[in-house]
Structures are given as C-alpha cells and as structure tokens.
Write a protein that holds these residues in place. Structure first.
Motif, PDB file in Angstrom:
ATOM      1  N   PRO A  76       0.806  -1.238   0.000  1.00 31.28           N
ATOM      2  CA  PRO A  76       0.000   0.000   0.000  1.00 31.28           C
ATOM      3  C   PRO A  76       0.830   1.275   0.000  1.00 31.28           C
ATOM      4  O   PRO A  76       0.368   2.318  -0.478  1.00 31.28           O
ATOM      5  CB  PRO A  76      -0.815  -0.128   1.294  1.00 31.28           C
ATOM      6  CG  PRO A  76      -0.907  -1.601   1.544  1.00 31.28           C
ATOM      7  CD  PRO A  76       0.416  -2.156   1.078  1.00 31.28           C
ATOM      8  N   ARG A  77       2.060   1.217   0.512  1.00 35.18           N
ATOM      9  CA  ARG A  77       2.895   2.412   0.575  1.00 35.18           C
ATOM     10  C   ARG A  77       3.311   2.905  -0.813  1.00 35.18           C
ATOM     11  O   ARG A  77       3.788   4.034  -0.955  1.00 35.18           O
ATOM     12  CB  ARG A  77       4.143   2.135   1.416  1.00 35.18           C
ATOM     13  CG  ARG A  77       3.838   1.879   2.885  1.00 35.18           C
ATOM     14  CD  ARG A  77       5.081   1.464   3.637  1.00 35.18           C
ATOM     15  NE  ARG A  77       5.587   0.187   3.150  1.00 35.18           N
ATOM     16  CZ  ARG A  77       6.679  -0.412   3.623  1.00 35.18           C
ATOM     17  NH1 ARG A  77       7.386   0.159   4.586  1.00 35.18           N
ATOM     18  NH2 ARG A  77       7.068  -1.591   3.131  1.00 35.18           N
ATOM     19  N   ASP A  78       3.098   2.086  -1.832  1.00 34.25           N
ATOM     20  CA  ASP A  78       3.439   2.485  -3.195  1.00 34.25           C
ATOM     21  C   ASP A  78       2.337   3.296  -3.860  1.00 34.25           C
ATOM     22  O   ASP A  78       2.462   3.665  -5.037  1.00 34.25           O
ATOM     23  CB  ASP A  78       3.731   1.245  -4.051  1.00 34.25           C
ATOM     24  CG  ASP A  78       4.992   0.515  -3.600  1.00 34.25           C
ATOM     25  OD1 ASP A  78       5.891   1.174  -3.046  1.00 34.25           O
ATOM     26  OD2 ASP A  78       5.057  -0.716  -3.801  1.00 34.25           O
ATOM     27  N   HIS A  79       1.255   3.585  -3.118  1.00 32.16           N
ATOM     28  CA  HIS A  79       0.100   4.250  -3.714  1.00 32.16           C
ATOM     29  C   HIS A  79      -0.452   5.319  -2.783  1.00 32.16           C
ATOM     30  O   HIS A  79      -0.516   5.137  -1.560  1.00 32.16           O
ATOM     31  CB  HIS A  79      -0.992   3.232  -4.029  1.00 32.16           C
ATOM     32  CG  HIS A  79      -0.519   2.077  -4.847  1.00 32.16           C
ATOM     33  ND1 HIS A  79      -0.390   2.137  -6.209  1.00 32.16           N
ATOM     34  CD2 HIS A  79      -0.094   0.840  -4.480  1.00 32.16           C
ATOM     35  CE1 HIS A  79       0.070   0.986  -6.663  1.00 32.16           C
ATOM     36  NE2 HIS A  79       0.260   0.185  -5.634  1.00 32.16           N
ATOM     37  N   LEU A  80      -0.844   6.445  -3.372  1.00 38.28           N
ATOM     38  CA  LEU A  80      -1.485   7.534  -2.643  1.00 38.28           C
ATOM     39  C   LEU A  80      -0.633   7.951  -1.443  1.00 38.28           C
ATOM     40  O   LEU A  80       0.597   7.959  -1.534  1.00 38.28           O
ATOM     41  CB  LEU A  80      -2.908   7.138  -2.252  1.00 38.28           C
ATOM     42  CG  LEU A  80      -3.835   6.859  -3.458  1.00 38.28           C
ATOM     43  CD1 LEU A  80      -5.148   6.232  -3.009  1.00 38.28           C
ATOM     44  CD2 LEU A  80      -4.095   8.126  -4.254  1.00 38.28           C
ATOM     45  N   TRP A  81      -1.269   8.309  -0.308  1.00 36.52           N
ATOM     46  CA  TRP A  81      -0.532   8.868   0.815  1.00 36.52           C
ATOM     47  C   TRP A  81      -1.100   8.348   2.130  1.00 36.52           C
ATOM     48  O   TRP A  81      -2.278   7.994   2.210  1.00 36.52           O
ATOM     49  CB  TRP A  81      -0.624  10.404   0.800  1.00 36.52           C
ATOM     50  CG  TRP A  81      -0.169  10.952  -0.507  1.00 36.52           C
ATOM     51  CD1 TRP A  81       1.110  11.262  -0.871  1.00 36.52           C
ATOM     52  CD2 TRP A  81      -0.984  11.220  -1.660  1.00 36.52           C
ATOM     53  NE1 TRP A  81       1.139  11.711  -2.169  1.00 36.52           N
ATOM     54  CE2 TRP A  81      -0.127  11.699  -2.678  1.00 36.52           C
ATOM     55  CE3 TRP A  81      -2.350  11.117  -1.928  1.00 36.52           C
ATOM     56  CZ2 TRP A  81      -0.580  12.061  -3.937  1.00 36.52           C
ATOM     57  CZ3 TRP A  81      -2.813  11.465  -3.185  1.00 36.52           C
ATOM     58  CH2 TRP A  81      -1.939  11.942  -4.174  1.00 36.52           C
ATOM     59  N   GLY A  82      -0.254   8.329   3.156  1.00 33.72           N
ATOM     60  CA  GLY A  82      -0.705   7.875   4.464  1.00 33.72           C
ATOM     61  C   GLY A  82       0.460   7.363   5.277  1.00 33.72           C
ATOM     62  O   GLY A  82       1.631   7.522   4.915  1.00 33.72           O
TER      63      GLY A  82
ATOM     64  N   ARG B 251      -6.014   4.359   2.495  1.00 33.75           N
ATOM     65  CA  ARG B 251      -5.418   5.433   1.704  1.00 33.75           C
ATOM     66  C   ARG B 251      -6.411   5.995   0.678  1.00 33.75           C
ATOM     67  O   ARG B 251      -6.488   7.216   0.490  1.00 33.75           O
ATOM     68  CB  ARG B 251      -4.152   4.931   1.013  1.00 33.75           C
ATOM     69  CG  ARG B 251      -3.005   4.705   2.001  1.00 33.75           C
ATOM     70  CD  ARG B 251      -1.719   4.267   1.347  1.00 33.75           C
ATOM     71  NE  ARG B 251      -0.632   4.305   2.332  1.00 33.75           N
ATOM     72  CZ  ARG B 251       0.557   4.824   2.119  1.00 33.75           C
ATOM     73  NH1 ARG B 251       0.854   5.361   0.944  1.00 33.75           N
ATOM     74  NH2 ARG B 251       1.478   4.828   3.066  1.00 33.75           N
ATOM     75  N   VAL B 252      -7.164   5.125   0.036  1.00 34.51           N
ATOM     76  CA  VAL B 252      -8.158   5.605  -0.927  1.00 34.51           C
ATOM     77  C   VAL B 252      -9.253   6.395  -0.207  1.00 34.51           C
ATOM     78  O   VAL B 252      -9.644   7.489  -0.643  1.00 34.51           O
ATOM     79  CB  VAL B 252      -8.769   4.431  -1.712  1.00 34.51           C
ATOM     80  CG1 VAL B 252      -9.888   4.924  -2.621  1.00 34.51           C
ATOM     81  CG2 VAL B 252      -7.706   3.722  -2.538  1.00 34.51           C
ATOM     82  N   GLU B 253      -9.745   5.864   0.905  1.00 28.99           N
ATOM     83  CA  GLU B 253     -10.822   6.543   1.619  1.00 28.99           C
ATOM     84  C   GLU B 253     -10.347   7.863   2.230  1.00 28.99           C
ATOM     85  O   GLU B 253     -11.114   8.835   2.287  1.00 28.99           O
ATOM     86  CB  GLU B 253     -11.400   5.613   2.688  1.00 28.99           C
ATOM     87  CG  GLU B 253     -12.154   4.430   2.077  1.00 28.99           C
ATOM     88  CD  GLU B 253     -12.844   3.559   3.113  1.00 28.99           C
ATOM     89  OE1 GLU B 253     -12.430   3.622   4.313  1.00 28.99           O
ATOM     90  OE2 GLU B 253     -13.773   2.813   2.752  1.00 28.99           O
ATOM     91  N   SER B 254      -9.102   7.935   2.670  1.00 31.95           N
ATOM     92  CA  SER B 254      -8.561   9.196   3.180  1.00 31.95           C
ATOM     93  C   SER B 254      -8.503  10.241   2.075  1.00 31.95           C
ATOM     94  O   SER B 254      -8.781  11.429   2.304  1.00 31.95           O
ATOM     95  CB  SER B 254      -7.172   8.976   3.777  1.00 31.95           C
ATOM     96  OG  SER B 254      -7.235   8.158   4.924  1.00 31.95           O
TER      97      SER B 254
END
Length: 268
Positions: free
Chosen positions: A51-57, A66-69
């Motif tokens: 998951p750390r390879d996508h979006l932010w968090g 991450r998607v919901e944030s």
C-alpha cells in the motif's frame, strides 16, 4: 471479484509542437484492495503489493484506508463498498505506475467515484477525483506536471470504465479545444495463474523498470527533435516518494544519469 491480469498495449500520441507517436506492451493487475494478492514465495519477487506504493498515508495504512482518506480530503462521502484497482505491483523490488485507477462502489455495488493517480519519474504523485461517467469521458483540469515538456494548462478527458473482459482506458489532454496529447491503454483479461505470471516475465520482463526507461528514451527523442522544456513554475507536488526501497540499487538513477537528468518522462 477474481484477481485478473491484463496484457496491455499502451500508446502515446503527441500532436504539438511536433507529431510524435510511440507504443509499448506491458501488463497490469486488477485487484480488490481488501484482498491484495500474496503470491507463493518463489513468485513473490515478480509481484509484491505494498500500500505504501500508492497515494498517501502512514506505513500502517491499508490501501483501502489510503483511498478513503483521499476521498475524505476531497470533501466527498466515502461510499463504503468494494474498491477495485488497476496498477502494477513491485517487480524485482522496483515500482513505477504512471497511472493507477481505483473504482469506488457503495454498499449496493453502485460505482460512485473513480480515482486516477498519476506518477512521474521524479517520484511525485497526484490523484484526480472523477465522477463515474459511463460511456462518456469525465473532464478534469490538469494540475500536475507529469512531463518536462508541458505546463499545467488545459484539461483532460478521461474514459476509464472498470475493466471486464477487456480493458479500454483513454486519456486526452486538450488545449484551445484541440487534443494536444492522447494516451490509450487496452488489453484482454487473463486469469492470474502461476503460468500466466511466469509467461509475462518472459514477454514483458521487469515491466515497471522497462516502462520508466521507455519514457526516458522518448523524452530524449523529443528533446533531440527540438521540443523545449516547460517551466515548472510554482507548482508543488502532493507527494515525493522514493521509487525503490532504501538500500536497493536504483536502476532509475542509472537511467537518469545515462540518458538525461533533467528529463522526467514524455507523458503529459
């Protein structure tokens, strides 16, 4: 939903200031963010989902978090249903996703939001929130510097239906009512079995790295054809992250020095 693979044909057509076309073959995974594949140990180097390879968090976030944030930050309701995604995982420790797509459904299974995450070769990311547009493309203002040859003027038309038997994604950049750049990604659905995973390593070896090298080669080609670099102005990317884990040898750096340290890709 069953995890699937799409063997893709990706095309880029630039119409101005010079006419330039190229295409390449690759592949993408279609997954449920709540059930990211975990391959057998011997195959794991060819597809690692982090998951750390996508979006932010934070490092502890799931991909759903991450998607919901991101949706919350955009001020829209989180639908709470299934989230599917299309992207490339890490292959032999390297990750690069020029485009990742997320389809966000409500609890009844109705598609409510589409998130298009783009990444440039500097490691910067930006995500666009799109409405579900059906057969019609969604329009969104360009806000991210993905190419060294273009500023952030203009708008995109994005056609990104959730893939089924086939994948058909089309993105065009428009300025002055004319498409300056058009990219497509098309492919057929295949079962994500061991045989298919191994076969893809032969027909598209080290796919994320080859994609980034290909973009750099095209950028050098455009520069040699006299296309000027655009000013980045005061733009501030949403996030800058390493494309490879700390401690690994970065082939991206090798390519950057061997080709051109100023060129960050030929996409728009």
């Amino acid at each position: 939903m069953t995890t699937a693979l799409y063997r893709t044909r990706i095309t880029h057509l630039r119409r101005a200031p010079v006419h330039h076309y190229f295409e390449h073959r690759s592949y993408s995974w279609f997954v449920d963010v709540d059930a990211l594949p975990r391959l057998p140990r011997g195959l794991r180097p060819f597809a690692t989902f982090d998951p750390r390879d996508h979006l932010w968090g934070s490092d502890q976030d799931t991909l759903r978090t991450r998607v919901e944030s991101f949706l919350t930050d955009k001020g829209v309701d989180v639908p709470g249903g299934r989230i599917t995604a299309l992207f490339q995982p890490r292959v032999l420790g390297y990750v690069f996703n020029p485009l990742s797509l997320y389809w966000c459904h409500d609890l009844r299974g109705v598609l409510r939001h589409v998130v298009a995450e783009v990444q440039n070769l500097r490691g910067e990311r930006h995500a666009y929130l799109l409405p579900p547009s059906g057969d019609r493309p969604a329009m969104v203002a360009k806000k991210f510097h993905t190419s060294p040859f273009n500023d952030v003027s203009g708008h995109y038309l994005v056609h990104a239906p959730q893939p089924e038997d086939t994948l058909d994604v089309r993105i065009s950049l428009h300025r002055d009512d004319h498409p300056a750049f058009v990219a497509t990604m098309r492919g057929a659905r295949r079962r994500a079995g061991i045989g298919q995973i191994l076969a893809l390593q032969l027909v598209a070896p080290w796919a994320p790295l080859m994609n980034s090298i290909g973009m750099r080669v095209q950028a050098v080609t455009l520069r040699l054809r006299g296309v000027p670099l655009a000013s980045r102005g005061a733009e501030k990317p949403e996030k800058v992250e390493s494309l490879v884990p700390v401690g690994r040898v970065s082939m991206n750096n090798v390519c950057a020095h061997s080709l051109s340290p100023r060129l960050g890709g030929s996409g728009d």
